[in-house]
Design a protein around this motif. Structure first.
Motif, PDB file in Angstrom:
ATOM      1  N   THR A 168     -10.141 -32.622 -12.030  1.00  0.00           N
ATOM      2  CA  THR A 168      -9.790 -33.691 -11.094  1.00  0.00           C
ATOM      3  C   THR A 168     -10.390 -33.440  -9.721  1.00  0.00           C
ATOM      4  N   VAL A 169     -10.300 -32.190  -9.282  1.00  0.00           N
ATOM      5  CA  VAL A 169     -10.797 -31.834  -7.950  1.00  0.00           C
ATOM      6  C   VAL A 169     -12.311 -32.010  -7.877  1.00  0.00           C
ATOM      7  N   ARG A 170     -13.018 -31.554  -8.900  1.00  0.00           N
ATOM      8  CA  ARG A 170     -14.482 -31.679  -8.883  1.00  0.00           C
ATOM      9  C   ARG A 170     -14.907 -33.154  -8.889  1.00  0.00           C
ATOM     10  N   ARG A 171     -14.200 -33.966  -9.639  1.00  0.00           N
ATOM     11  CA  ARG A 171     -14.531 -35.388  -9.678  1.00  0.00           C
ATOM     12  C   ARG A 171     -14.338 -36.018  -8.292  1.00  0.00           C
ATOM     13  N   GLN A 172     -13.222 -35.696  -7.645  1.00  0.00           N
ATOM     14  CA  GLN A 172     -12.958 -36.261  -6.322  1.00  0.00           C
ATOM     15  C   GLN A 172     -13.925 -35.697  -5.284  1.00  0.00           C
ATOM     16  N   ALA A 173     -14.256 -34.411  -5.391  1.00  0.00           N
ATOM     17  CA  ALA A 173     -15.178 -33.790  -4.445  1.00  0.00           C
ATOM     18  C   ALA A 173     -16.576 -34.394  -4.578  1.00  0.00           C
ATOM     19  N   ARG A 174     -17.009 -34.649  -5.816  1.00  0.00           N
ATOM     20  CA  ARG A 174     -18.323 -35.286  -6.010  1.00  0.00           C
ATOM     21  C   ARG A 174     -18.353 -36.675  -5.374  1.00  0.00           C
ATOM     22  N   HIS A 175     -17.267 -37.407  -5.556  1.00  0.00           N
ATOM     23  CA  HIS A 175     -17.199 -38.737  -4.947  1.00  0.00           C
ATOM     24  C   HIS A 175     -17.322 -38.637  -3.432  1.00  0.00           C
ATOM     25  N   LEU A 176     -16.634 -37.671  -2.848  1.00  0.00           N
ATOM     26  CA  LEU A 176     -16.682 -37.511  -1.404  1.00  0.00           C
ATOM     27  C   LEU A 176     -18.095 -37.150  -0.944  1.00  0.00           C
ATOM     28  N   GLN A 177     -18.780 -36.284  -1.703  1.00  0.00           N
ATOM     29  CA  GLN A 177     -20.146 -35.923  -1.327  1.00  0.00           C
ATOM     30  C   GLN A 177     -21.102 -37.099  -1.479  1.00  0.00           C
ATOM     31  N   GLN A 178     -20.867 -37.946  -2.466  1.00  0.00           N
ATOM     32  CA  GLN A 178     -21.700 -39.138  -2.595  1.00  0.00           C
ATOM     33  C   GLN A 178     -21.451 -40.093  -1.435  1.00  0.00           C
ATOM     34  N   GLU A 179     -20.217 -40.147  -0.971  1.00  0.00           N
ATOM     35  CA  GLU A 179     -19.911 -40.943   0.214  1.00  0.00           C
ATOM     36  C   GLU A 179     -20.652 -40.400   1.438  1.00  0.00           C
ATOM     37  N   GLN A 180     -20.737 -39.092   1.558  1.00  0.00           N
ATOM     38  CA  GLN A 180     -21.503 -38.496   2.651  1.00  0.00           C
ATOM     39  C   GLN A 180     -22.964 -38.933   2.593  1.00  0.00           C
ATOM     40  N   GLN A 181     -23.525 -38.975   1.377  1.00  0.00           N
ATOM     41  CA  GLN A 181     -24.909 -39.410   1.222  1.00  0.00           C
ATOM     42  C   GLN A 181     -25.079 -40.863   1.666  1.00  0.00           C
ATOM     43  N   ARG A 182     -24.138 -41.716   1.270  1.00  0.00           N
ATOM     44  CA  ARG A 182     -24.208 -43.130   1.643  1.00  0.00           C
ATOM     45  C   ARG A 182     -24.140 -43.294   3.160  1.00  0.00           C
ATOM     46  N   ASP A 193     -21.236 -28.440 -14.956  1.00  0.00           N
ATOM     47  CA  ASP A 193     -20.255 -29.135 -14.126  1.00  0.00           C
ATOM     48  C   ASP A 193     -20.155 -28.560 -12.718  1.00  0.00           C
ATOM     49  N   GLU A 194     -20.915 -27.504 -12.443  1.00  0.00           N
ATOM     50  CA  GLU A 194     -20.949 -26.941 -11.088  1.00  0.00           C
ATOM     51  C   GLU A 194     -22.146 -27.450 -10.284  1.00  0.00           C
ATOM     52  N   VAL A 195     -22.949 -28.303 -10.880  1.00  0.00           N
ATOM     53  CA  VAL A 195     -24.140 -28.843 -10.227  1.00  0.00           C
ATOM     54  C   VAL A 195     -23.862 -30.272  -9.780  1.00  0.00           C
ATOM     55  N   VAL A 196     -24.185 -30.562  -8.500  1.00  0.00           N
ATOM     56  CA  VAL A 196     -24.042 -31.915  -7.963  1.00  0.00           C
ATOM     57  C   VAL A 196     -25.417 -32.395  -7.525  1.00  0.00           C
ATOM     58  N   HIS A 197     -25.857 -33.520  -8.071  1.00  0.00           N
ATOM     59  CA  HIS A 197     -27.142 -34.110  -7.715  1.00  0.00           C
ATOM     60  C   HIS A 197     -26.935 -35.095  -6.567  1.00  0.00           C
ATOM     61  N   LEU A 198     -27.661 -34.880  -5.478  1.00  0.00           N
ATOM     62  CA  LEU A 198     -27.526 -35.703  -4.282  1.00  0.00           C
ATOM     63  C   LEU A 198     -28.800 -36.514  -4.077  1.00  0.00           C
ATOM     64  N   SER A 199     -28.632 -37.746  -3.708  1.00  0.00           N
ATOM     65  CA  SER A 199     -29.764 -38.675  -3.666  1.00  0.00           C
ATOM     66  C   SER A 199     -30.612 -38.548  -2.414  1.00  0.00           C
ATOM     67  N   THR A 200     -30.034 -38.095  -1.306  1.00  0.00           N
ATOM     68  CA  THR A 200     -30.745 -38.160  -0.028  1.00  0.00           C
ATOM     69  C   THR A 200     -30.982 -36.802   0.597  1.00  0.00           C
ATOM     70  N   MET A 201     -29.939 -35.978   0.687  1.00  0.00           N
ATOM     71  CA  MET A 201     -30.074 -34.730   1.439  1.00  0.00           C
ATOM     72  C   MET A 201     -29.029 -33.723   0.991  1.00  0.00           C
ATOM     73  N   VAL A 202     -29.457 -32.512   0.686  1.00  0.00           N
ATOM     74  CA  VAL A 202     -28.506 -31.416   0.485  1.00  0.00           C
ATOM     75  C   VAL A 202     -28.229 -30.797   1.852  1.00  0.00           C
ATOM     76  N   GLY A 203     -27.071 -30.179   1.971  1.00  0.00           N
ATOM     77  CA  GLY A 203     -26.742 -29.531   3.244  1.00  0.00           C
ATOM     78  C   GLY A 203     -26.541 -30.517   4.370  1.00  0.00           C
ATOM     79  N   VAL A 204     -25.677 -31.531   4.142  1.00  0.00           N
ATOM     80  CA  VAL A 204     -25.456 -32.571   5.151  1.00  0.00           C
ATOM     81  C   VAL A 204     -24.875 -32.002   6.447  1.00  0.00           C
TER      82      VAL A 204
END
Length: 720
Positions: free
Chosen positions: A87-101, A284-295
């Motif tokens: 649950t935590v990883r799913r929510q954390a990924r969503h938050l990181q995708q929001e950072q990208q947006r 499941d420990e890898v998160v693919h980011l569309s714009t920038m790693v290390g925001v």
């Protein structure tokens, strides 16, 4: 569902990890707040990304460890470690995708303000020439090109470290020869500023520049960028608290922590499978980011030459009472207790108090607890100056302050070499209480002066954390300070008169105070509680607040971060309101007010400041202090102003919903910003330094808390 059943159901608790992610979402939401200046919104984006690093390194890493150990112990909300992690990883990924947006949207807004992040390939040849020189002189000497293949060991990448992965080909045949890896040194800027042109402020990114000139690092090869990766390691060190040499044991553990296992990997492309195996990361420990790693690195774009895109400067003031006594802190405190509200009033008050104590020939001794401080702290200088002046100086340094262990080890060694008596507290308990005790000879007797704080003795964070400093020479409170210091240094169980302390008396004191409010309601009197803290996750205390709500007690909680209590649930918590203030400053003070048979605010209430949040660790596994406010003026300031404004804020507050979600509070007809209010009040003598965004109420308009029949001496001490 009956109220009794609700009080036993796991759903009455909100998962603390998800509660923390909700807090970080509120921080991230400030990056889209149109009332916040653009570059300050960029700062909120950066802060939210930095928060995620710590979340992965500590909280997610802890869940991973539980899984490895085969633990099936459920959290208070009824989830196993595996369920929490998913649950935590799913929510954390969503938050990181929001950072990208948000970052993508901010790029357009920055461009609208003539601040541009350029693509290297789109630069004019003059800029290309400048970059070639910059690469040759500033980057090439410090970069190390490495080769990757399935059979060679992978070079070490530190937690938070980033690396550029390259696909290397033979230029004539275009056959793939090998993969290359260039670790991005932390000392190099991620955003490289180009010479300004036509009023444009322009940046390019470090990895793009390295990709552009990769042939200089790999001569004879054609290099194609594959991905930028960034990893986070498990940083929760295992420390041997029973070691014979505690300092050396901690030093060794902190060094070993740097090589913790990888628990999170960000990539902006696709990596070779063998590289993932070598890093030891699962899918499941890898998160693919569309714009920038290390925001988090976007904070480098917060430039001083565009002040109109920043908060207006604010200069913290010294309290007028101190100035009226010509800077004599002892005279100020002897007159009456002193409350200092940071960061609106300067942390220099604490520094100057110690400096005066160090230089005063009548001061005999100084004791202080330090949980966190800065590497160049003037407080440390003052303590050393006191030793050199012949005073007895004892400092308790907490080695286990997470992520400050190395700094505190250096601090301890520095103080010891200069003659300060350094102690490390009790082995089984972190010392989290914030205290200073100064003993001074005045005539034929000794007079003690105490400082109790809700925040750390850190001049840097004191500029952005809201905290309360309380200076007193009340005989009961200074004696309690002395006894609590003796507990820390000598392991003796103290008998305190007014101050409650963890791990022994804060929990039962709070339970007694809450139950007293229930008794008032049963007797037909008002029952009301105001609480301000960073985190509320202690199960026993939450259940006690539920019980109080069902008894008719009205409870308002202002919590910055995690909150496991579910407010407004029929039959469980109708009488509880939970708010959170997020804005220019980080709310950090802990204040607890109990109506004592009267509606708040009231001169009859029981009022405390504390170093402790309502968490099990703060109640049971730390040395903490909860201090009653006995001086009338200090009482009025903390309850009648600080707490009233906090519970009345409408411009920076969020309200927690029964389902655990958060909703911005409506501004209403008389919008109020707590941060702007306190800045305006503190700088009223120099309003040009900081003009409020929104008109604020006059302090005289705040409700009076002393009723005509209120007596100064009626606030009980012994029962605290």
């Amino acid at each position: 569902m009956a109220s009794g059943a609700k009080q036993k159901h796991p759903a009455r608790f909100i998962n603390r990890e998800l509660g923390w992610l909700d807090f970080n979402q509120r921080v991230l939401d400030e990056a889209e707040n149109p009332e916040t200046p653009l570059l300050e919104r960029l700062r909120f984006l950066s802060i939210s990304a930095g928060n995620m690093d710590e979340f992965y390194a500590v909280r997610v890493a802890g869940l991973v460890d539980q899984l490895k150990e085969g633990s099936c112990k459920k959290s208070p909300d009824g989830l196993t470690p595996a369920q929490q992690l998913e649950t935590v990883r799913r929510q954390a990924r969503h938050l990181q995708q929001e950072q990208q947006r948000i970052w993508q949207a901010m790029l357009a807004e920055l461009e609208g303000q003539n601040i541009l992040v350029k693509d290297v390939e789109d630069l004019h040849h003059h800029d290309q020439d400048w970059l070639a020189t910059y690469f040759r002189e500033q980057l090439f000497p410090v970069l190390t090109p490495l080769t990757l293949n399935p059979t060679h060991p992978l070079p070490f990448i530190f937690s938070g470290g980033q690396a550029l992965v390259l696909h290397l080909k033979e230029p004539k045949t275009h056959h793939h020869v090998m993969d290359g890896l260039v670790v991005l040194p932390q000392q190099l800027p991620r955003f490289i500023r180009l010479p300004d042109r036509d009023e444009e402020i322009r940046f390019v990114m470090l990895e793009d520049v390295i990709s552009r000139f990769a042939k200089k690092l790999y001569p004879g090869m054609h290099a194609t960028r594959v991905s930028v990766l960034r990893l986070v390691r498990d940083l929760d060190a295992e420390l041997e608290e029973e070691a014979e040499d505690l300092l050396n044991s901690f030093e060794k553990a902190v060094k070993e922590r740097r090589r913790g296992v990888c628990v999170h990997l960000e990539v902006d492309g696709h990596l070779p499978k063998y590289l993932l195996r070598k890093l030891g990361v699962a899918k499941d420990e890898v998160v693919h980011l569309s714009t920038m790693v290390g925001v988090g690195d976007v904070k480098q774009l917060i430039i001083s030459d565009r002040p109109e895109l920043l908060f207006r400067p604010y200069q913290a003031s010294i309290p007028q009472r101190v100035l009226q006594h010509d800077g004599d802190y002892f005279a100020t405190i002897r007159e009456k207790d002193l409350v200092v509200h940071h960061p609106y009033e300067s942390f220099d008050t604490v520094v100057h108090f110690l400096q005066q104590a160090a230089r005063d020939p009548d001061v005999l001794s100084i004791k202080q607890s330090i949980y966190r401080t800065s590497h160049d702290s003037p407080i440390v200088d003052a303590l050393i100056e006191a030793v050199e002046a012949g005073k007895s100086v004892t400092v308790e340094v907490e080695l286990r302050a997470r992520f400050d262990e190395e700094a505190n080890i250096r601090l301890a060694r520095t103080l010891e070499t200069r003659g300060v008596q350094v102690v490390y507290g009790l082995a089984a308990y972190k010392t989290h209480a914030k205290m200073i005790l100064v003993v001074r000879r005045e005539g034929d007797h000794l007079q003690s002066y105490a400082h109790y704080g809700t925040g750390n003795y850190h001049p840097g964070t004191a500029r952005i954390y809201t905290d309360i400093s309380y200076f007193t020479c009340n005989p009961v409170l200074v004696e309690d300070s002395a006894r609590l210091f003796n507990c820390i240094t000598g392991a003796a169980v103290p008998e305190l008169q007014a101050v409650a302390f963890s791990p022994l008396t804060i929990r039962p004191t709070l339970e007694k105070l809450v139950r007293a409010e229930m008794d008032h309601v049963r007797a037909g009197r008002p029952g009301q509680i105001w609480l301000k803290m960073n985190s509320l996750v202690d199960r026993k205390l939450i259940d006690l607040l539920y019980e109080a709500s069902q008894a008719g007690v009205k409870i308002t909680i202002v919590v910055r971060g995690m909150c496991s209590l579910r407010p407004g649930v029929p039959g469980l918590s109708e009488g509880i309101e939970v708010r959170s203030i997020v804005g220019r400053y980080l709310e950090h003070a802990r204040v607890f007010a109990f109506g004592n048979g009267h509606a708040l605010p009231s001169g009859h209430a029981r009022l405390f400041i504390a170093s402790a949040d309502w968490m099990k660790r703060n109640m049971d596994r730390r040395i903490e202090a909860m201090v009653p406010i006995l001086d009338e003026e200090a009482y009025d300031r903390i309850l009648g102003e600080i707490m009233v404004v906090n519970v009345s804020d409408t411009l920076q507050s969020w309200e927690m919903q029964p389902d655990g979600g958060w909703k911005r509070v409506e501004p209403g007809p008389s919008p109020l910003s707590a941060h702007n209010y306190f800045m305006e009040k503190a700088s009223s003598s120099d309003k040009e330094a900081e003009a409020p965004v929104t008109p604020q109420p006059d302090p005289a308009d705040l409700p009076a808390i002393h009723e005509p029949d209120a007596q100064k001496g009626e606030r009980p001490v012994k029962e605290a």
